[in-house]
Design a protein around this motif. Structure first.
Motif, PDB file in Angstrom:
ATOM      1  N   ARG A  81       0.851  -1.188   0.000  1.00 23.77           N
ATOM      2  CA  ARG A  81       0.000   0.000   0.000  1.00 23.77           C
ATOM      3  C   ARG A  81       0.892   1.245   0.000  1.00 23.77           C
ATOM      4  NH1 ARG A  81      -5.355  -0.711  -0.936  1.00 23.77           N
ATOM      5  NH2 ARG A  81      -6.123  -2.524   0.137  1.00 23.77           N
ATOM      6  N   THR A  82       0.576   2.092  -0.935  1.00 23.63           N
ATOM      7  CA  THR A  82       1.251   3.373  -0.943  1.00 23.63           C
ATOM      8  C   THR A  82       0.213   4.412  -0.620  1.00 23.63           C
ATOM      9  OG1 THR A  82       0.831   3.658  -3.288  1.00 23.63           O
ATOM     10  CG2 THR A  82       2.926   2.653  -2.678  1.00 23.63           C
ATOM     11  N   SER A  83       0.659   5.538  -0.288  1.00 22.56           N
ATOM     12  CA  SER A  83      -0.307   6.579   0.024  1.00 22.56           C
ATOM     13  C   SER A  83      -1.064   6.927  -1.238  1.00 22.56           C
ATOM     14  CB  SER A  83       0.398   7.803   0.604  1.00 22.56           C
ATOM     15  OG  SER A  83       1.271   8.341  -0.370  1.00 22.56           O
ATOM     16  N   ALA A  84      -2.328   7.267  -1.076  1.00 24.99           N
ATOM     17  CA  ALA A  84      -3.177   7.590  -2.215  1.00 24.99           C
ATOM     18  C   ALA A  84      -2.619   8.811  -2.927  1.00 24.99           C
ATOM     19  CB  ALA A  84      -4.598   7.849  -1.743  1.00 24.99           C
ATOM     20  N   PRO A  85      -2.682   8.792  -4.264  1.00 26.12           N
ATOM     21  CA  PRO A  85      -2.212   9.964  -5.004  1.00 26.12           C
ATOM     22  C   PRO A  85      -2.982  11.201  -4.548  1.00 26.12           C
ATOM     23  CG  PRO A  85      -2.677   8.163  -6.500  1.00 26.12           C
ATOM     24  CD  PRO A  85      -3.147   7.751  -5.147  1.00 26.12           C
ATOM     25  N   GLU A  86      -2.394  12.325  -4.724  1.00 26.95           N
ATOM     26  CA  GLU A  86      -3.011  13.567  -4.273  1.00 26.95           C
ATOM     27  C   GLU A  86      -4.398  13.720  -4.858  1.00 26.95           C
ATOM     28  OE1 GLU A  86      -1.096  17.420  -4.352  1.00 26.95           O
ATOM     29  OE2 GLU A  86       0.814  16.381  -4.174  1.00 26.95           O
ATOM     30  N   GLY A  87      -5.325  14.107  -4.043  1.00 24.35           N
ATOM     31  CA  GLY A  87      -6.680  14.374  -4.495  1.00 24.35           C
ATOM     32  C   GLY A  87      -7.567  13.154  -4.511  1.00 24.35           C
ATOM     33  N   LEU A  88      -7.058  11.944  -4.198  1.00 24.52           N
ATOM     34  CA  LEU A  88      -7.881  10.739  -4.195  1.00 24.52           C
ATOM     35  C   LEU A  88      -8.077  10.265  -2.763  1.00 24.52           C
ATOM     36  CD1 LEU A  88      -6.512   8.495  -7.102  1.00 24.52           C
ATOM     37  CD2 LEU A  88      -8.597   9.832  -7.084  1.00 24.52           C
ATOM     38  N   THR A  89      -9.304   9.905  -2.515  1.00 23.99           N
ATOM     39  CA  THR A  89      -9.571   9.310  -1.208  1.00 23.99           C
ATOM     40  C   THR A  89      -9.296   7.825  -1.313  1.00 23.99           C
ATOM     41  OG1 THR A  89     -11.871   8.845  -1.719  1.00 23.99           O
ATOM     42  CG2 THR A  89     -11.386  11.020  -0.744  1.00 23.99           C
ATOM     43  N   GLU A  90      -9.270   7.167  -0.188  1.00 21.76           N
ATOM     44  CA  GLU A  90      -9.017   5.731  -0.192  1.00 21.76           C
ATOM     45  C   GLU A  90     -10.131   4.986  -0.926  1.00 21.76           C
ATOM     46  OE1 GLU A  90      -8.274   2.437   3.165  1.00 21.76           O
ATOM     47  OE2 GLU A  90      -7.175   4.329   3.448  1.00 21.76           O
ATOM     48  N   ALA A  91     -11.341   5.446  -0.819  1.00 17.39           N
ATOM     49  CA  ALA A  91     -12.482   4.816  -1.498  1.00 17.39           C
ATOM     50  C   ALA A  91     -12.359   4.983  -3.014  1.00 17.39           C
ATOM     51  CB  ALA A  91     -13.791   5.413  -0.998  1.00 17.39           C
ATOM     52  N   GLU A  92     -11.933   6.182  -3.447  1.00 15.45           N
ATOM     53  CA  GLU A  92     -11.772   6.420  -4.889  1.00 15.45           C
ATOM     54  C   GLU A  92     -10.635   5.545  -5.447  1.00 15.45           C
ATOM     55  OE1 GLU A  92     -13.119  11.085  -5.386  1.00 15.45           O
ATOM     56  OE2 GLU A  92     -11.078  10.637  -4.724  1.00 15.45           O
ATOM     57  N   GLU A  93      -9.577   5.434  -4.676  1.00 14.71           N
ATOM     58  CA  GLU A  93      -8.461   4.596  -5.098  1.00 14.71           C
ATOM     59  C   GLU A  93      -8.908   3.143  -5.233  1.00 14.71           C
ATOM     60  OE1 GLU A  93      -4.001   3.180  -3.670  1.00 14.71           O
ATOM     61  OE2 GLU A  93      -5.096   4.659  -2.468  1.00 14.71           O
ATOM     62  N   GLU A  94      -9.671   2.656  -4.282  1.00 15.83           N
ATOM     63  CA  GLU A  94     -10.157   1.273  -4.317  1.00 15.83           C
ATOM     64  C   GLU A  94     -11.078   1.060  -5.510  1.00 15.83           C
ATOM     65  OE1 GLU A  94      -9.844  -2.446  -3.420  1.00 15.83           O
ATOM     66  OE2 GLU A  94      -8.786  -0.921  -2.273  1.00 15.83           O
ATOM     67  N   GLU A  95     -11.904   2.056  -5.811  1.00 13.83           N
ATOM     68  CA  GLU A  95     -12.803   1.975  -6.972  1.00 13.83           C
ATOM     69  C   GLU A  95     -12.000   1.911  -8.268  1.00 13.83           C
ATOM     70  OE1 GLU A  95     -16.158   4.725  -9.168  1.00 13.83           O
ATOM     71  OE2 GLU A  95     -15.874   4.976  -6.998  1.00 13.83           O
ATOM     72  N   LEU A  96     -10.958   2.732  -8.373  1.00  8.18           N
ATOM     73  CA  LEU A  96     -10.106   2.722  -9.571  1.00  8.18           C
ATOM     74  C   LEU A  96      -9.371   1.387  -9.711  1.00  8.18           C
ATOM     75  CD1 LEU A  96      -8.597   6.339  -9.544  1.00  8.18           C
ATOM     76  CD2 LEU A  96     -10.311   5.409 -11.115  1.00  8.18           C
ATOM     77  N   ARG A  97      -8.912   0.830  -8.622  1.00  7.32           N
ATOM     78  CA  ARG A  97      -8.230  -0.472  -8.672  1.00  7.32           C
ATOM     79  C   ARG A  97      -9.196  -1.560  -9.129  1.00  7.32           C
ATOM     80  NH1 ARG A  97      -3.144  -0.435  -6.584  1.00  7.32           N
ATOM     81  NH2 ARG A  97      -2.637   1.266  -5.175  1.00  7.32           N
ATOM     82  N   SER A  98     -10.435  -1.484  -8.653  1.00  6.15           N
ATOM     83  CA  SER A  98     -11.451  -2.460  -9.050  1.00  6.15           C
ATOM     84  C   SER A  98     -11.736  -2.345 -10.549  1.00  6.15           C
ATOM     85  CB  SER A  98     -12.728  -2.228  -8.240  1.00  6.15           C
ATOM     86  OG  SER A  98     -13.762  -3.042  -8.731  1.00  6.15           O
ATOM     87  N   GLU A  99     -11.858  -1.101 -11.016  1.00  7.68           N
ATOM     88  CA  GLU A  99     -12.103  -0.881 -12.448  1.00  7.68           C
ATOM     89  C   GLU A  99     -10.917  -1.361 -13.281  1.00  7.68           C
ATOM     90  OE1 GLU A  99     -13.154   2.736 -15.547  1.00  7.68           O
ATOM     91  OE2 GLU A  99     -13.353   3.097 -13.391  1.00  7.68           O
ATOM     92  N   LEU A 100      -9.702  -1.118 -12.810  1.00  8.19           N
ATOM     93  CA  LEU A 100      -8.493  -1.585 -13.497  1.00  8.19           C
ATOM     94  C   LEU A 100      -8.493  -3.103 -13.610  1.00  8.19           C
ATOM     95  CD1 LEU A 100      -5.678  -1.089 -14.730  1.00  8.19           C
ATOM     96  CD2 LEU A 100      -4.768  -1.135 -12.396  1.00  8.19           C
ATOM     97  N   ALA A 101      -8.859  -3.791 -12.550  1.00  7.75           N
ATOM     98  CA  ALA A 101      -8.899  -5.256 -12.570  1.00  7.75           C
ATOM     99  C   ALA A 101      -9.914  -5.749 -13.593  1.00  7.75           C
ATOM    100  CB  ALA A 101      -9.228  -5.789 -11.179  1.00  7.75           C
ATOM    101  N   LYS A 102     -11.084  -5.089 -13.664  1.00  7.95           N
ATOM    102  CA  LYS A 102     -12.110  -5.481 -14.633  1.00  7.95           C
ATOM    103  C   LYS A 102     -11.607  -5.273 -16.064  1.00  7.95           C
ATOM    104  CE  LYS A 102     -16.156  -4.531 -11.754  1.00  7.95           C
ATOM    105  NZ  LYS A 102     -17.312  -3.645 -11.562  1.00  7.95           N
ATOM    106  N   VAL A 103     -10.968  -4.142 -16.321  1.00  8.94           N
ATOM    107  CA  VAL A 103     -10.458  -3.849 -17.666  1.00  8.94           C
ATOM    108  C   VAL A 103      -9.382  -4.860 -18.047  1.00  8.94           C
ATOM    109  CG1 VAL A 103      -9.177  -2.165 -19.053  1.00  8.94           C
ATOM    110  CG2 VAL A 103     -11.071  -1.408 -17.616  1.00  8.94           C
ATOM    111  N   GLU A 104      -8.482  -5.196 -17.133  1.00  6.86           N
ATOM    112  CA  GLU A 104      -7.448  -6.190 -17.413  1.00  6.86           C
ATOM    113  C   GLU A 104      -8.064  -7.551 -17.710  1.00  6.86           C
ATOM    114  OE1 GLU A 104      -4.904  -5.842 -13.989  1.00  6.86           O
ATOM    115  OE2 GLU A 104      -3.609  -4.379 -14.993  1.00  6.86           O
ATOM    116  N   GLU A 105      -9.124  -7.883 -16.980  1.00  3.59           N
ATOM    117  CA  GLU A 105      -9.828  -9.152 -17.212  1.00  3.59           C
ATOM    118  C   GLU A 105     -10.478  -9.153 -18.597  1.00  3.59           C
ATOM    119  OE1 GLU A 105     -13.649 -11.532 -15.387  1.00  3.59           O
ATOM    120  OE2 GLU A 105     -12.416 -10.348 -14.005  1.00  3.59           O
ATOM    121  N   GLU A 106     -11.083  -8.033 -18.984  1.00  2.32           N
ATOM    122  CA  GLU A 106     -11.690  -7.925 -20.317  1.00  2.32           C
ATOM    123  C   GLU A 106     -10.634  -8.051 -21.406  1.00  2.32           C
ATOM    124  OE1 GLU A 106     -13.783  -4.212 -20.338  1.00  2.32           O
ATOM    125  OE2 GLU A 106     -15.430  -4.975 -19.096  1.00  2.32           O
ATOM    126  N   ILE A 107      -9.478  -7.456 -21.176  1.00  8.71           N
ATOM    127  CA  ILE A 107      -8.387  -7.554 -22.158  1.00  8.71           C
ATOM    128  C   ILE A 107      -7.974  -9.008 -22.334  1.00  8.71           C
ATOM    129  CG2 ILE A 107      -5.948  -7.010 -22.555  1.00  8.71           C
ATOM    130  CD1 ILE A 107      -6.507  -4.238 -21.300  1.00  8.71           C
TER     131      ILE A 107
END
Length: 185
Positions: A34-60
């Protein structure tokens, strides 16, 4: 699903190809550093982006498997139809050549070369006419007539001496002549 302990056949014609079924690979989210969330992102937003990234990688991954299956099917159809890569290459070259021929650049180049060819032909025709006229003028000159007379005199002396020769071995002598010797050439 295949067992993880199953031997891999390296001589298989399908080695390196993706299987038609997807395999589930567990992802351990807690093991990630775990790294600190990029500036301007909350932990929830970061988790949502990671979830979306996993879905996109799965689709690929799914799309890669579908593409590989489609490519295999395409290859089988071409093989059954007797189409080879050479046929495809030939067809691509024909289409490319046709595209070149209908291009404006090709048409302009062809027109320019055609005009250049016509001008060259006209110039060579003029050169030929000038040379013919000059040779005619030269033949009518006194120098050429004098040269022609001298050559004629020398020729008559040489031919005359052959006709007067009585040497039977001479080609123009009066000895026994074969019918071949009387030939005009």
């Amino acid at each position: 699903m295949e067992s993880a302990s199953q031997d891999i056949n390296l001589n298989s014609p399908n080695k390196g190809l993706l299987s038609d079924t997807m395999t589930d690979v567990p992802v351990d989210n807690t093991a990630r550093a775990r790294t600190s969330a990029p500036e301007g992102l909350t932990e929830a937003e970061e988790e949502e982006l990671r979830s979306e990234l996993a879905k996109v990688e799965e689709e690929i991954g799914t799309l890669r498997q579908v593409l590989a299956a489609k490519e295999r099917h395409c290859g089988e159809l071409k093989r059954k139809l007797g189409l080879t890569t050479f046929d495809g290459l030939k067809q691509n070259l024909s289409k490319s050549w046709h595209d070149v021929q209908v291009s404006n650049a090709y048409k302009k180049t062809q027109e320019t070369l055609s005009q250049a060819g016509q001008k060259t032909s006209a110039a060579l025709s003029n050169v030929g006419s000038v040379i013919s006229r000059k040779l005619g003028d030269m033949r009518n000159s006194t120098t050429f007539k004098s040269f022609e007379d001298r050559v004629g005199t020398i020729k008559s002396k040489v031919v005359g001496s052959r006709e007067n020769s009585t040497d039977p071995h001479s080609p123009t002598g009066s000895g026994d002549k074969s019918p071949q010797d009387n030939a005009p050439f």
